[in-house]
Design an enzyme around this catalytic site. Structure first.
Site, PDB file in Angstrom:
ATOM      1  N   GLU A  69       0.849  -1.201   0.000  1.00 57.94           N
ATOM      2  CA  GLU A  69       0.000   0.000   0.000  1.00 57.94           C
ATOM      3  C   GLU A  69       0.879   1.244   0.000  1.00 57.94           C
ATOM      4  O   GLU A  69       1.893   1.270   0.700  1.00 57.94           O
ATOM      5  CB  GLU A  69      -0.921  -0.007   1.229  1.00 57.94           C
ATOM      6  CG  GLU A  69      -1.889  -1.189   1.228  1.00 57.94           C
ATOM      7  CD  GLU A  69      -2.783  -1.261   2.460  1.00 57.94           C
ATOM      8  OE1 GLU A  69      -2.647  -0.380   3.351  1.00 57.94           O
ATOM      9  OE2 GLU A  69      -3.601  -2.181   2.548  1.00 57.94           O
TER      10      GLU A  69
ATOM     11  N   HIS B  76      -7.730   1.276   2.234  1.00 62.09           N
ATOM     12  CA  HIS B  76      -7.543   0.917   3.645  1.00 62.09           C
ATOM     13  C   HIS B  76      -8.265   1.913   4.553  1.00 62.09           C
ATOM     14  O   HIS B  76      -7.689   2.508   5.464  1.00 62.09           O
ATOM     15  CB  HIS B  76      -6.045   0.850   3.999  1.00 62.09           C
ATOM     16  CG  HIS B  76      -5.763  -0.050   5.164  1.00 62.09           C
ATOM     17  ND1 HIS B  76      -4.600  -0.773   5.297  1.00 62.09           N
ATOM     18  CD2 HIS B  76      -6.490  -0.336   6.279  1.00 62.09           C
ATOM     19  CE1 HIS B  76      -4.626  -1.465   6.428  1.00 62.09           C
ATOM     20  NE2 HIS B  76      -5.762  -1.205   7.043  1.00 62.09           N
TER      21      HIS B  76
END
Length: 262
Positions: A225, A242
């Site tokens: 990420e 997220h």
């Protein structure tokens, strides 16, 4: 924060840390000589080397209940978005089209929930409220809600139309959803992950999306990420960044609980 940034922040004299998702590795914890307490703001503890914390007599806490409602509501949004093709329909309208997209009812699905903890239990209750059949796998439970059937992992994978992950990440659960696991799923299964990215082998997921064996997926978490990989090219994949716990009310509760734990 990166490993170097959290090392610099802690220095030698920090006693307590209100932690986010920064990597609290063995190197960090061995170097933070004054650290006595880590109060994580959130449910997961995979960003903390718990063995190193024990070796350095550092107490570690988290806030598992506080983000549960936020993550469970996002999970429902992800499930509905894939079933009713909301994202792809939105993009087509933006392109000037007016598609008559035919999706599927949640009420007609068998939803398999892997992990019936704080979040999984809420997702199960919400799916039941929609009229879906709910099955679950959780090795730590002997019984669940009377309307939820507890199954062995392989049996759940073979039975569910929608599979939603709600378990922690560890070496034991790394790539729990692999090519072998996916091969056991029904053709047309939908996969949801608002837990941790490492639970799914993303390359195996891509191959299953290419073949059509997986009809769609919705992911809030990724192995790397921010995510910049090939899943971006699939219209039947819904992605969020997220944001599972990022509801204003839940975030405030998480931060207060973490401070109280500290």
């Amino acid at each position: 924060l990166s490993e170097d940034e959290i090392l610099a922040l802690l220095g030698d004299d920090t006693i307590g840390l209100l932690a986010g998702i920064e990597p609290l590795t063995k190197k960090v914890l061995n170097s933070a000589h004054g650290l006595k307490v880590i109060a994580r703001c959130g449910a997961g503890l995979d960003s903390v080397d718990l063995d190193a914390a024990r070796q350095n007599d550092i107490l570690v806490s988290n806030t598992p209940e506080a983000p549960a409602q936020a993550v469970s509501e996002l999970t429902m949004g992800l499930i509905l978005s894939v079933l009713r093709q909301i994202g792809s329909t939105h993009r087509l309208i933006q392109d000037g089209q007016w598609p008559r997209t035919q999706g599927n009812l949640l009420a007609a699905q068998t939803v398999g929930i892997i992990g019936l903890g704080h979040i999984g239990r809420r997702v199960a209750a919400l799916c039941l409220a929609f009229g879906a059949k709910v099955i679950a796998h959780d090795p730590y439970l002997q019984q669940a809600h009377p309307d939820i059937s507890l199954l062995q992992f392989e049996q759940l994978i073979k039975t569910a139309n929608v599979i939603s992950l709600h378990i922690p990440y560890s070496q034991n659960t790394h790539h729990l959803i692999s090519a072998d696991t996916i091969s056991l799923m029904k053709p047309g299964t939908i996969l949801i992950n608002a837990a941790r990215g490492g639970l799914i082998d993303e390359n195996a997921l891509i191959e299953a999306l290419k073949s059509g064996h997986i009809a769609g997926a919705a992911l809030d978490v990724f192995e790397q990420e921010p995510y910049q990989g090939p899943l971006l090219n699939y219209n039947n994949v819904v992605m969020t960044s997220h944001i599972g716990s990022l509801a204003k009310e839940s975030r405030q509760r998480m931060e207060l609980e973490a401070a109280e734990n500290l």
